[in-house]
Design a protein around this motif. Sequence first.
Motif, PDB file in Angstrom:
ATOM      1  N   ILE A  73      45.069  52.792  49.795  1.00  0.00           N
ATOM      2  CA  ILE A  73      44.290  51.818  48.757  1.00  0.00           C
ATOM      3  C   ILE A  73      44.111  52.546  47.400  1.00  0.00           C
ATOM      4  CG2 ILE A  73      42.366  50.262  48.015  1.00  0.00           C
ATOM      5  CD1 ILE A  73      42.237  49.611  51.043  1.00  0.00           C
ATOM      6  N   VAL A  74      43.826  53.576  47.427  1.00  0.00           N
ATOM      7  CA  VAL A  74      43.679  54.141  46.131  1.00  0.00           C
ATOM      8  C   VAL A  74      44.718  54.520  45.506  1.00  0.00           C
ATOM      9  CG1 VAL A  74      42.748  56.579  45.504  1.00  0.00           C
ATOM     10  CG2 VAL A  74      41.410  55.247  46.841  1.00  0.00           C
ATOM     11  N   ALA A  75      45.691  55.239  46.323  1.00  0.00           N
ATOM     12  CA  ALA A  75      47.202  55.468  45.726  1.00  0.00           C
ATOM     13  C   ALA A  75      47.793  54.065  44.960  1.00  0.00           C
ATOM     14  CB  ALA A  75      48.058  55.997  46.731  1.00  0.00           C
ATOM     15  N   CYS A  76      47.606  53.182  45.747  1.00  0.00           N
ATOM     16  CA  CYS A  76      47.952  51.779  45.293  1.00  0.00           C
ATOM     17  C   CYS A  76      47.389  51.435  43.930  1.00  0.00           C
ATOM     18  CB  CYS A  76      47.995  50.678  46.207  1.00  0.00           C
ATOM     19  SG  CYS A  76      48.705  50.873  47.592  1.00  0.00           S
TER      20      CYS A  76
ATOM     21  N   ALA B 250      38.029  53.788  46.484  1.00  0.00           N
ATOM     22  CA  ALA B 250      38.571  52.918  45.651  1.00  0.00           C
ATOM     23  C   ALA B 250      38.080  52.882  44.502  1.00  0.00           C
ATOM     24  CB  ALA B 250      39.230  51.495  46.245  1.00  0.00           C
ATOM     25  N   HIS B 251      36.660  52.702  44.401  1.00  0.00           N
ATOM     26  CA  HIS B 251      35.666  52.612  43.227  1.00  0.00           C
ATOM     27  C   HIS B 251      35.714  53.751  42.189  1.00  0.00           C
ATOM     28  CE1 HIS B 251      33.333  48.970  44.061  1.00  0.00           C
ATOM     29  NE2 HIS B 251      33.586  49.255  45.312  1.00  0.00           N
ATOM     30  N   ALA B 252      36.102  54.900  42.649  1.00  0.00           N
ATOM     31  CA  ALA B 252      36.416  55.797  41.735  1.00  0.00           C
ATOM     32  C   ALA B 252      37.502  55.637  41.162  1.00  0.00           C
ATOM     33  CB  ALA B 252      36.393  57.282  42.505  1.00  0.00           C
ATOM     34  N   ALA B 253      38.695  55.249  41.552  1.00  0.00           N
ATOM     35  CA  ALA B 253      39.969  54.672  40.930  1.00  0.00           C
ATOM     36  C   ALA B 253      39.706  53.668  39.987  1.00  0.00           C
ATOM     37  CB  ALA B 253      40.898  54.259  41.909  1.00  0.00           C
ATOM     38  N   ILE B 254      38.888  52.686  40.414  1.00  0.00           N
ATOM     39  CA  ILE B 254      38.622  51.511  39.639  1.00  0.00           C
ATOM     40  C   ILE B 254      37.995  51.812  38.457  1.00  0.00           C
ATOM     41  CG2 ILE B 254      37.316  49.294  39.457  1.00  0.00           C
ATOM     42  CD1 ILE B 254      37.955  49.054  42.642  1.00  0.00           C
ATOM     43  N   LEU B 255      36.837  52.624  38.481  1.00  0.00           N
ATOM     44  CA  LEU B 255      35.989  53.215  37.163  1.00  0.00           C
ATOM     45  C   LEU B 255      36.889  53.931  36.449  1.00  0.00           C
ATOM     46  CD1 LEU B 255      32.884  54.148  38.990  1.00  0.00           C
ATOM     47  CD2 LEU B 255      33.115  52.153  37.394  1.00  0.00           C
ATOM     48  N   GLU B 256      37.833  54.860  36.948  1.00  0.00           N
ATOM     49  CA  GLU B 256      38.795  55.692  36.081  1.00  0.00           C
ATOM     50  C   GLU B 256      39.839  54.808  35.155  1.00  0.00           C
ATOM     51  OE1 GLU B 256      42.640  58.194  37.375  1.00  0.00           O
ATOM     52  OE2 GLU B 256      40.706  58.842  38.346  1.00  0.00           O
ATOM     53  N   TYR B 257      40.239  53.708  35.605  1.00  0.00           N
ATOM     54  CA  TYR B 257      40.997  52.656  35.204  1.00  0.00           C
ATOM     55  C   TYR B 257      40.115  52.164  33.776  1.00  0.00           C
ATOM     56  CZ  TYR B 257      42.206  47.852  34.112  1.00  0.00           C
ATOM     57  OH  TYR B 257      42.519  46.773  33.358  1.00  0.00           O
ATOM     58  N   LYS B 258      39.114  51.674  34.413  1.00  0.00           N
ATOM     59  CA  LYS B 258      38.155  51.071  33.181  1.00  0.00           C
ATOM     60  C   LYS B 258      38.064  51.995  32.094  1.00  0.00           C
ATOM     61  CE  LYS B 258      35.037  47.842  34.081  1.00  0.00           C
ATOM     62  NZ  LYS B 258      35.846  46.753  33.079  1.00  0.00           N
TER      63      LYS B 258
END
Length: 190
Positions: A55-58, A119-127
Amino acid sequence: MERRVRPNKRDLIVDEASRLFYERGTGLGVDTLVDEIGVAKMTLYKHFPTKDELIVACLRHIDTRYRARLRGGLADDGSATDKVLGIFDSLREWFATPSFRGCAFVNATVELADPQHPAHAAILEYKTDTRAWIAELLTECGLVAPQFVARQIVQLMEGAITTALLEQDPAAAAVARASAAQILAANGGT
């Protein structure tokens, strides 16, 4: 004769799983993933020992594609303000595609409600990265407070994405673009 380069298994898994997660949600089971991607379960687990890692990679893969889409709408020959407003033109084009299902990051946040999920780390990184990129564009506009205005622009983007999904209307991007133009003018954008 030109030889086509085939993606490696890892890239194939990420690309296809990204599509499937976006279309159906991150709750999709591993058995369904391997069946629809066409790889063995061992191959999937060789590259991604856990579904959370996949999920994180996606999400990171989607982030790269999303940024490319947004950058694609920026006018090369326009003003700095035109570049910022071009983001909303990119959104409008995306909203009109048959595969549009809202923001993958918002969807994942809702589906994976536990703030400790990887996944929350990837989401925050995106934002964070999106806001920083927009702040850079706003600095070119000559704004005094580009960080604050970047937050406003990102919220307009997110609101437009949600509205376009709920109302099935790409015009949400035009409304957000007009609001962004007003914000830029009010803050001295050139």
